[in-house]
Design an enzyme around this catalytic site. Structure first.
Site, PDB file in Angstrom:
ATOM      1  N   HIS A 191       0.834  -1.203   0.000  1.00 15.23           N
ATOM      2  CA  HIS A 191       0.000   0.000   0.000  1.00 15.23           C
ATOM      3  C   HIS A 191       0.874   1.262   0.000  1.00 15.23           C
ATOM      4  O   HIS A 191       0.665   2.182  -0.798  1.00 15.23           O
ATOM      5  CB  HIS A 191      -0.907  -0.045   1.238  1.00 15.23           C
ATOM      6  CG  HIS A 191      -1.777   1.152   1.415  1.00 15.23           C
ATOM      7  ND1 HIS A 191      -3.105   1.156   1.073  1.00 15.23           N
ATOM      8  CD2 HIS A 191      -1.510   2.393   1.918  1.00 15.23           C
ATOM      9  CE1 HIS A 191      -3.624   2.343   1.366  1.00 15.23           C
ATOM     10  NE2 HIS A 191      -2.671   3.112   1.872  1.00 15.23           N
ATOM     11  N   GLU A 192       1.850   1.311   0.898  1.00 14.53           N
ATOM     12  CA  GLU A 192       2.662   2.524   1.039  1.00 14.53           C
ATOM     13  C   GLU A 192       3.652   2.675  -0.122  1.00 14.53           C
ATOM     14  O   GLU A 192       3.902   3.798  -0.575  1.00 14.53           O
ATOM     15  CB  GLU A 192       3.393   2.545   2.379  1.00 14.53           C
ATOM     16  CG  GLU A 192       2.484   2.477   3.597  1.00 14.53           C
ATOM     17  CD  GLU A 192       1.403   3.559   3.701  1.00 14.53           C
ATOM     18  OE1 GLU A 192       1.383   4.515   2.904  1.00 14.53           O
ATOM     19  OE2 GLU A 192       0.552   3.440   4.605  1.00 14.53           O
ATOM     20  N   ILE A 193       4.202   1.575  -0.632  1.00 21.24           N
ATOM     21  CA  ILE A 193       5.098   1.676  -1.785  1.00 21.24           C
ATOM     22  C   ILE A 193       4.305   2.116  -3.013  1.00 21.24           C
ATOM     23  O   ILE A 193       4.792   2.921  -3.817  1.00 21.24           O
ATOM     24  CB  ILE A 193       5.873   0.366  -1.993  1.00 21.24           C
ATOM     25  CG1 ILE A 193       6.877   0.185  -0.834  1.00 21.24           C
ATOM     26  CG2 ILE A 193       6.590   0.365  -3.345  1.00 21.24           C
ATOM     27  CD1 ILE A 193       7.562  -1.167  -0.785  1.00 21.24           C
TER      28      ILE A 193
END
Length: 165
Positions: A133-135
């Site tokens: 999600h964050e990448i």
């Protein structure tokens, strides 16, 4: 350090690709501290530089108090499992709404720590979901774009309704 304002969807900066970090210095540590404080205040379990308008490839995660705060600089997904999993996702930039997203169940990421040392981490479960999600966010892919058009439109309507409430 300090709590910074979080960009709200549909801010166009959330669609930009973040630049690699090249200076591993006091400014990077201060950014990581600000991200931690901002994430906790939101509240959330993950945040990136772009969430606060800083276009740097920095991720801060805190899945639980027991696991503690983790900082990932310049993370990239090196490998994903063929097995998939579904997990509810949301964003500090779009508070109050979530939807299930399908992603690989396990991942291996490469990243640097705050001192610039190269690291590799394998993850499954919630941690694997958070890494992906964050990448994605660092790559300018907002979580909504992992949903079908119909689900995305429903989430947007729910979010807009919350804004009017």
């Amino acid at each position: 350090m300090s709590v910074r304002p979080i960009l709200r969807w549909p801010d166009p900066k959330l669609r930009l690709k973040a630049a690699p970090v090249t200076a591993f210095d006091a400014d990077l540590r201060a950014l990581a501290d600000d991200l931690r404080d901002t994430m906790r205040a939101a509240p959330g379990i993950g945040i990136t530089g772009p969430h606060i308008g800083v276009m740097a490839r920095v991720v801060v995660l805190e899945l639980s108090e027991a696991s503690g705060v983790r900082v990932y600089v310049n993370p990239v997904v090196e490998w994903t499992s063929p097995e998939q999993t579904r997990h509810p996702e949301g964003s500090v930039s779009m508070p109050g709404v979530t939807e299930e997203v399908e992603r690989p169940a396990r991942v291996r990421i490469a990243y640097q720590d705050l001192d610039g040392a190269a690291r590799v981490e394998e993850a499954d479960g919630l941690l694997a979901v958070c890494h992906q999600h964050e990448i994605d966010q660092l790559d300018g892919i907002f979580w909504l774009h992992r949903l079908s058009r119909l689900k995305r439109e429903r989430v947007i309507k729910r979010f807009e309704k919350l804004g009017r409430a």
